[in-house]
Design an enzyme around this catalytic site. Structure first.
Site, PDB file in Angstrom:
ATOM      1  N   GLU A 135       0.850  -1.186   0.000  1.00 22.78           N
ATOM      2  CA  GLU A 135       0.000   0.000   0.000  1.00 22.78           C
ATOM      3  C   GLU A 135       0.881   1.229   0.000  1.00 22.78           C
ATOM      4  O   GLU A 135       1.936   1.240   0.642  1.00 22.78           O
ATOM      5  CB  GLU A 135      -0.927   0.036   1.214  1.00 22.78           C
ATOM      6  CG  GLU A 135      -1.803   1.292   1.227  1.00 22.78           C
ATOM      7  CD  GLU A 135      -2.850   1.316   2.323  1.00 22.78           C
ATOM      8  OE1 GLU A 135      -3.703   2.230   2.308  1.00 22.78           O
ATOM      9  OE2 GLU A 135      -2.817   0.429   3.195  1.00 22.78           O
TER      10      GLU A 135
ATOM     11  N   CYS B 116      -6.352   1.276   2.498  1.00 22.23           N
ATOM     12  CA  CYS B 116      -7.204   2.467   2.489  1.00 22.23           C
ATOM     13  C   CYS B 116      -6.997   3.320   1.246  1.00 22.23           C
ATOM     14  O   CYS B 116      -7.902   4.038   0.833  1.00 22.23           O
ATOM     15  CB  CYS B 116      -6.956   3.275   3.755  1.00 22.23           C
ATOM     16  SG  CYS B 116      -7.497   2.438   5.262  1.00 22.23           S
TER      17      CYS B 116
ATOM     18  N   ASN C 216     -12.276  -3.089   0.803  1.00 24.42           N
ATOM     19  CA  ASN C 216     -11.168  -3.164   1.750  1.00 24.42           C
ATOM     20  C   ASN C 216     -11.648  -2.751   3.128  1.00 24.42           C
ATOM     21  O   ASN C 216     -12.002  -1.595   3.326  1.00 24.42           O
ATOM     22  CB  ASN C 216     -10.027  -2.248   1.312  1.00 24.42           C
ATOM     23  CG  ASN C 216      -8.971  -2.098   2.396  1.00 24.42           C
ATOM     24  OD1 ASN C 216      -8.206  -3.015   2.651  1.00 24.42           O
ATOM     25  ND2 ASN C 216      -8.948  -0.949   3.050  1.00 24.42           N
ATOM     26  N   GLU C 217     -11.685  -3.695   4.038  1.00 25.71           N
ATOM     27  CA  GLU C 217     -12.095  -3.488   5.433  1.00 25.71           C
ATOM     28  C   GLU C 217     -13.194  -2.442   5.587  1.00 25.71           C
ATOM     29  O   GLU C 217     -13.125  -1.538   6.422  1.00 25.71           O
ATOM     30  CB  GLU C 217     -10.901  -3.191   6.337  1.00 25.71           C
ATOM     31  CG  GLU C 217     -10.071  -1.977   6.050  1.00 25.71           C
ATOM     32  CD  GLU C 217      -8.931  -1.807   7.052  1.00 25.71           C
ATOM     33  OE1 GLU C 217      -8.664  -0.653   7.438  1.00 25.71           O
ATOM     34  OE2 GLU C 217      -8.309  -2.819   7.432  1.00 25.71           O
TER      35      GLU C 217
END
Length: 856
Positions: free
Chosen positions: A261, A460, A591-592
């Site tokens: 990331e 994120c 994503n989460e």
């Protein structure tokens, strides 16, 4: 009520305590079978609490039932004026105000007051809510009233509490309807809602909190406490390892990979080898408050930034130069090696002259010119110019540091004005010699992990800070000046020079499966407020725009796998230099995320569409940022189980203490072997120091042994985050730390490398006979690689004593070659050793606090 008993058994069993072990705090006041509870919020940051009336006639707080999950951590996630209703079907409904300006409010649903469905935030026509009240109607629907700055608004909620419709006209409600119950809890008066409930329900809730407390105690275990904990142990501990070679099972051959990331300057200023910062003059206050188009640049005269007749609409800003020297300091300086070649390039358009010469110079920290080259430009249209700079090798190397901290200077030599853009400097010696490539040493240290897959670009960063910041993969391909830069959710700028082509190329170069992840139609649940004042998921991409967004997934698959002769996206790949397909097999969706109704609707649309058109693609969904019993985890898995035909795998994330990893090695034992596979996409053990050390590395090794044991359900796993640049860290701990010139791998890195290198596709059943209290500190995993025929043993001794391991079930040589490490729990640095270990009969001796792997 039967469900409560079942849940109670599950909850207590999860944490290994018996119902009889839960000691009542106070006698419960009430009738024989019922009692009173009070649901309230002690403060805006405290969430929803429950108190009960004891035999002493006082109200006693049990704990927090749920908190607001709205918008950003820190500045938001507040709960104001909550109101709770016990519905006719036995479930619980809660509403509250999120802040004093957002045109939305929060709703929550629970069957038992313990597990709450992920929250929704229905949109309103006005903001400035102050107070809430709710009633259930005879038809099962709910009437919600909200007092706002602009008057009272009425919203009707469906029976399932997922759909909400606001009336167009203002509403009226008598003042008496707004009055809540008031009781004193611990001597303080609070407003809330009173209910009569069965005593068994209250006891179930108390047992749940007792289980959480017991689990927290287990999770607080630290190796720094071992001197006292194991003071009665002798200097040597004995254990027997029984290996049953006749009982083995297939496990994933892609278990250990990496997750990349762009966080903590992992991309620009990190693994992306570009040495010029803000090469496109597109920095702005959107990236960071103090940033602007001239950030990282200096000049002998005030810099003039223009945007007329840009090189690209995607990068409209450029600098106007006449006779002013332009200097770039890179990211914390520009690290240059003596005797190396560097590729310089820039785009120039002359304004009031037809020809202009520039001196391109690299200047060392002491002011010496260490490389220089002239570039002659001509014409009044944009044109790219290149040069190769060869740095000098000084006669006295001692007059320089091994790596020289340099500046890049662009010096106009003649009168006249020009505009300049996309100023770039790359080392020629990139990883695998790729143009627009990666920093060789950083890429190599990742390659040395032998990852079986690479998940990218986040995290994120994938779903971004708000809908307008969602990561669109196609913005990152093509000519660099046509790529669309954007702000990074982690507080800086993304040039997108490291884009999907470069990610896929890197995967191919290191033999790893590419695993791209795209947003599920919603931004990060931690997003700030949009222009309408709505934060978090911001209601998601408008449903009318979802078909267009879904096309982005289709286009990615075609770009990666399609035929250039028949598909325009595949043709772009070929034109970039890769006519052969990349053989994409996996795609992550989300994503989460907060698994809200907004998310669920868009998520299932995407998964269904991909599976219908590309049934061969493995779709990986998400279960939020926490493990069980978080609401996102529960809801994410419920969706996956109900949609097995379109969801193949679920991405789980959790960052926990070393004690949690050591004491939850059975986490995946009860998973449904016929259900969706698990991708443990982000995890890391940590201590209060928030640094990887021998303790965290061993805790992760203990856990990975059991991940291998469950390798029939856990398909993939990746530590996170991967990279962090010193002085720019957004998160700790990380696997690899670096500067412009140095790389520091961590003990956790060595755990990952060893488990990857000594992996296999067949798990051989083992058991360790040892004192019960030591069973989670001495762990062994035995796997076989069916391709090579080799059998690998990984042995963790997480005790402060030497371990005598009696190995039964395998033919052993007199000595074995072991690779591993040992050290004090708080050591942040270690050296992996390859050494010969003697076997005394069948007994192998392992040092304290060690991980070792051997191959037979």
């Amino acid at each position: 009520m039967k469900r409560l008993f079942v849940l109670q058994i599950l909850i207590l069993g999860l944490y290994g305590i018996k119902a009889a072990e839960v000691t009542p705090l106070y006698s419960i006041q009430g009738k024989d079978s019922t009692c009173q509870i009070f649901i309230y919020s002690p403060g805006e940051s405290s969430g929803l609490h429950l108190a009960y009336k004891g035999q002493d006639a006082d109200w006693h707080d049990i704990g927090q039932l749920c908190t607001s999950d709205y918008s950003r951590w820190g500045s938001e996630k507040r709960m104001y004026a909550p109101y709770v209703v016990h519905a006719s079907d036995g479930t619980w409904r809660a509403i509250w105000v999120v802040n004093n300006y957002a045109p939305c409010f929060a709703v929550a649903y629970s069957e038992d007051l313990v597990t709450w469905r992920p929250q929704d935030y229905p949109r309103l026509s006005v903001g400035g809510c102050k107070e809430t009240v709710m009633f259930q109607m005879p038809n099962g629907m709910f009437d919600i009233y909200l007092r706002t700055k602009g008057g009272i608004r009425y919203v009707q909620a469906s029976n399932d509490f997922r759909h909400f419709k606001e009336a167009e006209e203002a509403a009226e409600l008598v003042d008496a309807a707004w009055v809540k119950d008031t009781v004193n809890v611990s001597g303080k008066p609070y407003a809330g809602n009173l209910f009569d409930v069965p005593k068994v329900h209250l006891q179930y809730i108390r047992n749940y909190f007792a289980a959480l407390k017991a689990d927290a105690k287990l999770s607080s275990e630290r190796m720094t406490q071992d001197t006292e904990r194991f003071k009665d142990l002798s200097s040597t501990v004995s254990a027997t390892l029984i290996i049953n070679t006749q009982k083995e099972k297939a496990i994933s051959d892609k278990l250990i990979g990496v997750f990349f990331e762009d966080i903590s300057y992992a991309a620009d200023g990190g693994i992306y080898a570009e040495l010029v910062q803000n090469r496109d003059f597109e920095y702005s206050s959107k990236d960071r408050t103090e940033w602007k188009a001239t950030t990282a640049w200096q000049s002998t005269k005030p810099l003039v930034i223009a945007s007329e007749q840009p090189l690209s609409k995607s990068n409209p800003h450029h600098v106007v130069l006449s006779q002013d020297t332009l200097v770039n300091n890179g990211w914390d300086g520009i690290a240059i090696k003596p005797g190396e070649k560097y590729d310089f390039s820039f785009f120039v358009r002359n304004l009031d002259v037809t020809k202009k010469t520039f001196q391109i110079t690299l200047i060392a920290e002491n002011g010496d010119v260490i490389a220089s080259q002239q570039i002659k430009t001509e014409g009044q249209i944009w044109k790219k110019y290149t040069a190769t700079l060869i740095t000098k090798v000084p006669k006295e190397l001692s007059t320089y540091t091994d790596f020289m901290n340099c500046r890049l200077a662009i010096i106009p030599l003649k009168k006249g004005s020009s505009v300049v853009d996309m100023i770039s400097l790359f080392p020629k010696n990139t990883f695998k010699g790729r143009k627009n490539g990666l920093r060789k040493d950083l890429a190599q240290v990742i390659a040395d992990l032998h990852p079986k897959f690479v998940r990218f670009p986040g995290g994120c960063a994938t779903h971004g800070d708000g809908i307008d910041n969602i990561y669109h993969w196609y913005h990152t391909i093509g000519e660099l000046h046509n790529r669309i830069p954007d702000r990074n959710i982690w507080g800086y700028h993304q040039t997108r020079g490291l884009g999907f082509y470069e990610y896929f190329q890197f995967c191919e170069d290191i033999g790893a499966e590419p695993f791209p992840v795209l947003a599920a139609g919603v931004p990060c649940q931690n997003s700030g407020a949009d222009r309408n004042g709505i934060g978090g998921q911001q209601c998601g991409i408008d449903m009318k725009d979802m078909p267009t967004y879904i096309e982005e997934f289709f286009n990615l698959i075609e770009w990666a796998n399609g035929d250039p002769a028949t598909n325009k996206w595949a043709k772009m790949r070929a034109e970039a230099g890769h006519p052969a397909p990349f053989h994409l097999k996996y795609i992550g969706v989300g994503n989460e995320d907060l698994i809200s109704t907004t998310f669920k609707e868009r998520y299932l649309m995407i998964c269904k569409a991909i599976k219908e058109k590309y049934p061969e693609i493995v779709i990986c969904g998400t279960a939020g940022p926490f493990h069980t019993p978080s609401s996102d985890y529960i809801e994410g898995w419920e969706i996956a189980n109900a949609n097995r035909s379109i969801i193949d795998m679920i991405d789980e994330h959790y960052y926990e203490s070393t004690g949690w990893f050591i004491n939850h090695t059975d986490y995946y034992d009860q998973y449904d072997r016929k259900g969706a596979k698990v991708y443990l996409g982000e995890y890391a053990a940590s201590t209060q120091a928030r640094r990887s050390n021998v303790e965290t590395a061993l805790a992760e090794a203990v856990y990975l042994c059991h991940i291998e044991r469950n390798g029939d359900i856990v398909e993939m796993a990746s530590y996170a985050p991967l990279l962090a640049k010193d002085n720019h860290r957004n998160w700790d701990p990380n696997l690899i730390y670096f500067t412009n010139t140095d790389i520091r791998t961590t003990p956790s890195y060595e755990t990952q490398r060893i488990f990857s290198l000594y992996g296999g596709d067949r798990y051989i059943e083992t058991s360790v006979n040892i004192d019960e209290r030591l069973k989670n500190r001495v762990v062994v995993s035995v796997v076989r690689d069916s391709k090579s025929g080799k059998t690998h043993l990984k042995m963790v001794n997480a005790l402060p004593r030497e371990l005598k391991l009696d190995i039964r079930g395998l033919q052993l040589p007199a000595t074995v070659t072991a690779e591993g490490f040992a050290g004090n729990p708080d050591n942040q640095n270690l050296k992996v050793k390859v050494s010969s270990l003697p076997i005394n009969g069948s007994i192998l001796t392992l040092p304290p606090y060690s991980l070792n792997a051997i191959t037979l």
